[in-house]
Design an enzyme around this catalytic site. Structure first.
Site, PDB file in Angstrom:
ATOM      1  N   ARG A   1      32.434 -21.161 -26.518  1.00 16.08           N
ATOM      2  CA  ARG A   1      31.719 -20.014 -27.100  1.00 16.08           C
ATOM      3  C   ARG A   1      31.354 -20.246 -28.557  1.00 16.08           C
ATOM      4  O   ARG A   1      30.571 -19.501 -29.124  1.00 16.08           O
ATOM      5  CB  ARG A   1      32.507 -18.725 -26.914  1.00 16.08           C
ATOM      6  CG  ARG A   1      33.867 -18.704 -27.551  1.00 16.08           C
ATOM      7  CD  ARG A   1      34.617 -17.425 -27.187  1.00 16.08           C
ATOM      8  NE  ARG A   1      33.988 -16.238 -27.730  1.00 16.08           N
ATOM      9  CZ  ARG A   1      34.042 -15.901 -29.014  1.00 16.08           C
ATOM     10  NH1 ARG A   1      34.692 -16.663 -29.880  1.00 16.08           N
ATOM     11  NH2 ARG A   1      33.454 -14.812 -29.438  1.00 16.08           N
TER      12      ARG A   1
ATOM     13  N   ASP B   1      33.236 -12.207 -34.947  1.00 14.91           N
ATOM     14  CA  ASP B   1      34.432 -11.698 -34.282  1.00 14.91           C
ATOM     15  C   ASP B   1      35.718 -11.918 -35.051  1.00 14.91           C
ATOM     16  O   ASP B   1      35.770 -12.637 -36.029  1.00 14.91           O
ATOM     17  CB  ASP B   1      34.521 -12.094 -32.814  1.00 14.91           C
ATOM     18  CG  ASP B   1      34.520 -13.577 -32.594  1.00 14.91           C
ATOM     19  OD1 ASP B   1      34.046 -13.994 -31.550  1.00 14.91           O
ATOM     20  OD2 ASP B   1      34.988 -14.316 -33.480  1.00 14.91           O
TER      21      ASP B   1
ATOM     22  N   GLU C   1      57.481 -31.901 -14.043  1.00 14.59           N
ATOM     23  CA  GLU C   1      58.376 -31.719 -15.196  1.00 14.59           C
ATOM     24  C   GLU C   1      57.759 -32.262 -16.483  1.00 14.59           C
ATOM     25  O   GLU C   1      58.347 -32.147 -17.550  1.00 14.59           O
ATOM     26  CB  GLU C   1      59.736 -32.363 -14.929  1.00 14.59           C
ATOM     27  CG  GLU C   1      60.592 -31.600 -13.922  1.00 14.59           C
ATOM     28  CD  GLU C   1      60.766 -30.127 -14.279  1.00 14.59           C
ATOM     29  OE1 GLU C   1      61.257 -29.846 -15.391  1.00 14.59           O
ATOM     30  OE2 GLU C   1      60.402 -29.266 -13.458  1.00 14.59           O
TER      31      GLU C   1
ATOM     32  N   PRO D   1      53.837 -27.731 -24.159  1.00 12.91           N
ATOM     33  CA  PRO D   1      54.587 -26.725 -24.926  1.00 12.91           C
ATOM     34  C   PRO D   1      55.064 -27.251 -26.278  1.00 12.91           C
ATOM     35  O   PRO D   1      55.412 -26.460 -27.148  1.00 12.91           O
ATOM     36  CB  PRO D   1      55.791 -26.397 -24.019  1.00 12.91           C
ATOM     37  CG  PRO D   1      55.408 -26.860 -22.662  1.00 12.91           C
ATOM     38  CD  PRO D   1      54.473 -28.014 -22.866  1.00 12.91           C
TER      39      PRO D   1
HETATM   40  C1  JD8 Z   1      51.738 -28.767 -19.687  1.00 11.06           C
HETATM   41  C2  JD8 Z   1      54.098 -29.588 -17.069  1.00 11.06           C
HETATM   42  C3  JD8 Z   1      55.539 -27.600 -16.870  1.00 11.06           C
HETATM   43  C4  JD8 Z   1      57.744 -26.745 -16.851  1.00 11.06           C
HETATM   44  C5  JD8 Z   1      58.682 -28.928 -18.497  1.00 11.06           C
HETATM   45  C6  JD8 Z   1      56.562 -29.197 -19.441  1.00 11.06           C
HETATM   46  C7  JD8 Z   1      50.787 -25.687 -22.847  1.00 11.06           C
HETATM   47  N1  JD8 Z   1      51.855 -23.021 -23.672  1.00 11.06           N
HETATM   48  C8  JD8 Z   1      52.295 -23.750 -22.592  1.00 11.06           C
HETATM   49  N2  JD8 Z   1      53.253 -23.379 -21.773  1.00 11.06           N
HETATM   50  N3  JD8 Z   1      53.454 -24.302 -20.841  1.00 11.06           N
HETATM   51  C9  JD8 Z   1      52.598 -25.326 -21.029  1.00 11.06           C
HETATM   52  C10 JD8 Z   1      52.591 -26.539 -20.198  1.00 11.06           C
HETATM   53  C11 JD8 Z   1      53.579 -26.694 -19.199  1.00 11.06           C
HETATM   54  C12 JD8 Z   1      53.626 -27.893 -18.466  1.00 11.06           C
HETATM   55  C13 JD8 Z   1      52.712 -28.926 -18.717  1.00 11.06           C
HETATM   56  C14 JD8 Z   1      51.669 -27.581 -20.424  1.00 11.06           C
HETATM   57  C15 JD8 Z   1      53.045 -29.983 -17.828  1.00 11.06           C
HETATM   58  N4  JD8 Z   1      54.464 -28.330 -17.481  1.00 11.06           N
HETATM   59  C16 JD8 Z   1      56.816 -27.507 -17.682  1.00 11.06           C
HETATM   60  C17 JD8 Z   1      59.212 -26.975 -17.075  1.00 11.06           C
HETATM   61  C18 JD8 Z   1      59.572 -27.809 -18.240  1.00 11.06           C
HETATM   62  N5  JD8 Z   1      57.264 -28.780 -18.236  1.00 11.06           N
HETATM   63  C19 JD8 Z   1      51.839 -24.998 -22.166  1.00 11.06           C
HETATM   64  N6  JD8 Z   1      49.926 -26.232 -23.391  1.00 11.06           N
END
Ligand code: JD8
Length: 226
Positions: A121, A136, A84, A57
């Site tokens: 793609r 596209d 986490e 994120p």
């Molecule tokens: C990787 C664990 C879970 C849940 C801490 C980070 C991307 N756009 C996106 N949204 N969420 C992710 C993502 C979430 C992930 C991991 C990607 C590894 N988590 C969360 C609670 C808080 N972790 C993502 N790209």
């Protein structure tokens, strides 16, 4: 082109194949420990041409432009976290951190699939018709024009007459105009960035006039989602 999936537990050395540990300093949940991640990435790299992507994120927003850049690479390693998150030292392995959007998922696997889908793609030979990728919407920076197929009228809903006219120049112009109309109404942020021709500016002016004319007529019921 080849896609392989790997289990981080393959790079553990203990009987229980442990990949997670509680965080130093306390807190809820578990985080991925660094050793299996380092060993996995070291084993999977094929050379200096390998690019290691981390889905998180905190990454830069994933765009079509990035998908195109990644499609030109020869070898990608997509690293997916769970729980986490991961021990921050694994960032030393990473060339690029991307996020697929501002919502929280449980792990990086679905983001990795999204990246794979957007990238493959654009790899020559993966799409039936190579022209369609260049055609596209995000490639051109605008949303797509509306499309229709048979029948010409269904439940009182008619296909725009111009599409049945056989006038290819008029159809091209109509499609461009409708793409501009949709982009202006739904994603005006894209218009600012799009490369607009003289014709586009003229079509946009027509659209703006039509929208102003509609403002004088009764509105359709709209239910806001947010
Ligand atoms: C990787 C664990 C879970 C849940 C801490 C980070 C991307 N756009 C996106 N949204 N969420 C992710 C993502 C979430 C992930 C991991 C990607 C590894 N988590 C969360 C609670 C808080 N972790 C993502 N790209």
């Amino acid at each position: 082109m080849q896609i392989r999936v790997h289990d981080l537990r393959a790079w553990t050395h203990d009987r229980h194949r442990v990949v997670d540990e509680p965080p130093y300093g306390g807190g809820t949940g578990m985080i991925l420990k660094p050793e299996p991640v380092f060993e996995a990435v070291e084993a999977l790299r094929v050379g200096p041409e390998s690019r290691v992507l981390l889905l998180t994120p905190q990454g830069v927003p994933f765009t079509h432009g990035q998908a195109a850049a990644l499609a030109a690479e020869t070898h990608l390693v997509l690293l997916c976290g769970r729980y986490e998150g991961f021990d921050d030292r694994i960032r030393a392995l990473v060339d690029l951190e991307v996020s697929i959007g501002d919502y929280i998922l449980t792990g990086g696997e679905l983001p990795a699939l999204v990246v794979v889908d957007a990238v493959v793609r654009l790899v020559p030979g993966v799409l039936g018709d190579a022209a369609s990728a260049a055609q596209d919407s995000f490639a051109g920076g605008l949303l797509e024009f509306p499309q229709f197929t048979r029948p010409p009228e269904y439940r009182g809903l008619a296909v725009p007459q111009i599409l049945l006219s056989g006038n290819h120049e008029a159809i091209r112009r109509w499609r461009r105009k409708e793409a501009l109309r949709r982009t202006l109404s739904r994603r005006p942020d894209l218009l600012t960035a799009a490369a607009l021709s003289e014709e586009d500016r003229l079509l946009l002016k027509e659209v703006t006039r039509e929208v102003q004319a509609e403002a004088g007529s009764p509105a359709r019921l709209s239910i806001p989602l947010v």
